[in-house]
Each structure stands twice: as C-alpha cells, then as structure tokens.
Design a protein around this motif. Structure first.
Motif: not given
Ligand code: SF4
Length: 218
Positions: A151-152, A186, A190-191, A196, A198, A201, A204, A207, A209-210
């Motif tokens: 994801r990250t 983690f 959070y994830c 998740p 986000c 987080c 983020n 990340c 994905y974010y």
């Molecule tokens: S920001 Fe990224 S690392 Fe953080 S919870 Fe969301 S998907 Fe996961």
C-alpha cells in the motif's frame, strides 16, 4: 517511496509503534530453533493460540528431530489437530525431521538458503527462525507486513517473497532489528486490511496509497 522517504517512514514508525514488547507477535518463548520450525509449520492458517496448543501437544510426545521422526504420522496429526490441516502438516513435519537428520545431523541450519531447502520451510518461516531462534536481523513478511509494504510503496511485490527481498534491501540498518514488529503493529493499528485509518495515520505523508487517493478525490 524514495530512499529519503523510506528513512522518514521508519523514523515515524519508530516513534509511533512500541516495537518488540512482551505482547509483540513472535515466538519469543521458543528460542529453540527446532521448536520454532515446528511452530512455524503448524502456524499456517491457524490462530496463534491453536498453533501454541498444537506445538505444546507435539512436544509432549517428542522433543528432538530424532524422537519426532520415530512417531507414526497419525500420532503427529493427532497431537497437532488444534492447528488445522493436520494431516498435511504432519507429513511435512515428518519429512522435515528426516531431512534435518540426514542433511544436518539433526541440527537446524542458520542460513536462509539451507532452511528453505528443508521440507515445509518457506521464506517466512526461514526468516522467523533466523530472527527469533538465531537472533539474526531480518524481516519476516506476514499478511500485515505484506499489505503495508504494498500500500505504502515501501516494498511493492507481487508475492510475499518478492516483497521480503525488496524490504530487506531497502530497510536501513538501524531499523532492521525492530522493523518486523513496527510493521506488524502499524498494520494492525493504522493500516488495517478493511478500513485503513489514513487521516489519523502518522505516516500518511510518505504513503503512495494516500497520495493517490487524495489526488483522485480533488
Ligand atoms: S495513509 Fe497509507 S500507510 Fe497510513 S493507513 Fe492509509 S494506506 Fe496505510
């Protein structure tokens, strides 16, 4: 993630996650390499408490590769029943014990390559044995670590083994002893798999994905 972001991501995890604690996941009560291998083999698709019950029951019957190899496969299967898939796992355990005796005089080897050539030992098991039984820093990639890495963008990979290779190469030395624990904690806090957190987080900023989901919502 570029190298600077990887560094910052780990710094954030080191501040936000407890790391290796009494409650951190891992067979800390099983520093015996043979027992750690057996526990890993029992753990596939099994809850931790069921794996522990199965391992305890089997070790009541036999504590060494030599004595375990002499057990009938039905006895092993009966002992490890709590962990599920017990017939297949019992066959693997027997094959593992025999290979250990024939190739390594009954002693568990301490390299990833040699471990992975033993029946029933995959990359994740090998890394768990290296880290928990031999104290060699590495990062076992379980479902939580795999999800966070992909994801990250920390260590993308189409399989857990590919992610494990990339993750090991990208993780700074200072983070290596704790990375396994931080990433699991983690991933659980959070994830998470389904939803998740986000916005809350702490990582983020780095990340992938974010960033992508933020850009898509603008
Ligand atoms: S920001 Fe990224 S690392 Fe953080 S919870 Fe969301 S998907 Fe996961």
């Amino acid at each position: 993630m570029n190298d600077r972001e990887v560094e910052a991501f780990y710094r954030t995890l080191s501040e936000a996650m407890p790391g290796r604690t009494a409650t951190a996941k891992g067979p800390k009560d099983q520093p015996n390499p043979f027992r750690t291998c057996i526990s890993c083999m029992c753990s596939a698709q099994s809850l931790d408490r069921n794996t522990a019950a199965a391992t305890r029951a089997l070790f009541r019957l036999a504590r060494t590769p030599q004595s375990m190899a002499r057990l009938p496969v039905e006895s092993i299967a009966g002992a490890i029943r709590p962990c599920g898939l017990y017939n297949r796992k019992a066959q693997n355990i027997l094959a593992f014990c025999n290979a250990l005796i024939q190739r390594h005089e009954g002693r568990v080897p301490n390299t990833r390559e040699a471990l992975m050539q033993l029946p029933g030992i995959g990359r994740k098991c090998a890394d768990i044995v290296l880290q928990f039984a031999f104290g060699i820093d590495t990062i076992a990639v379980d479902t939580h670590v795999y999800r966070v890495c992909n994801r990250t963008g920390l260590a993308p990979g189409t399989t857990a083994d590919k992610t494990a290779d990339t993750l090991l190469a990208r993780t700074p030395g200072w983070a290596l002893p704790q990375a396994h624990f931080w990433l699991i904690q983690f991933g659980k806090t959070y994830c998470t798999a389904r939803a998740p957190r986000c916005e809350a987080c702490p990582a983020n900023t780095w990340c992938r994905y974010y960033r992508q989901s933020s850009a898509a919502s603008k």
